[in-house]
Design a protein around this motif. Structure first.
Motif, PDB file in Angstrom:
ATOM      1  N   TRP A  17      38.997  41.221  46.035  1.00  0.00           N
ATOM      2  CA  TRP A  17      39.305  39.948  45.389  1.00  0.00           C
ATOM      3  C   TRP A  17      40.755  39.549  45.664  1.00  0.00           C
ATOM      4  O   TRP A  17      41.029  38.380  45.968  1.00  0.00           O
ATOM      5  N   GLU A  21      41.216  36.125  47.264  1.00  0.00           N
ATOM      6  CA  GLU A  21      41.622  35.111  46.284  1.00  0.00           C
ATOM      7  C   GLU A  21      43.083  35.238  45.868  1.00  0.00           C
ATOM      8  O   GLU A  21      43.483  34.696  44.828  1.00  0.00           O
ATOM      9  N   ALA A 103      40.078  38.834  36.227  1.00  0.00           N
ATOM     10  CA  ALA A 103      40.002  39.729  37.388  1.00  0.00           C
ATOM     11  C   ALA A 103      41.052  40.831  37.284  1.00  0.00           C
ATOM     12  O   ALA A 103      40.766  42.006  37.547  1.00  0.00           O
TER      13      ALA A 103
END
Length: 125
Positions: A17, A21, A103
């Motif tokens: 991630w 991101e 996250a």
């Protein structure tokens, strides 16, 4: 053992991630903390792209989590508070920052679980 394997998969997913991101994390850090925090997030993302172990970045990731959890807005004179109060709740960037916080929370939790499992294995040896 299963919990340790799940934690390892979660950490791997968190690292993926951050690679995919990371720009969202950088934007969220800037939105809620300004240039200083943007630089901190960029440093974490760059380190992950250079395959630095996440455990080496734990403290920096923890601080970013604290930022995105609004822990620095208690001081109403702080830049973080000023930036936070300037954001409209319906601003899509606020939702993106919340997703980044979640996250980071999952990743940090999994890293702590792995650390505890490692400590137990060391003690048993």
């Amino acid at each position: 053992m299963r919990a340790t394997i799940r934690a390892a998969h979660t950490v791997d997913g968190f690292q993926d991630w951050l690679r995919a991101e990371g720009h969202s994390l950088v934007a969220a850090a800037e939105l809620l903390g300004g240039k200083k925090w943007r630089a901190s997030a960029r440093s974490v993302v760059a380190s992950v792209s250079q395959n630095i172990a996440l455990i080496e970045l734990y403290d920096d990731i923890s601080e970013l989590y604290r930022l995105l959890s609004l822990e620095f807005t208690d001081d109403l004179d702080s830049e973080e508070a000023e930036l936070f109060f300037a954001i409209h709740p319906d601003d899509p960037r606020a939702d993106e920052a919340r997703l980044c916080k979640e996250a980071l929370e999952r990743g940090l939790h999994a890293m702590r679980r792995l650390g505890k499992a490692s400590d137990r294995a060391t003690e048993a040896a």
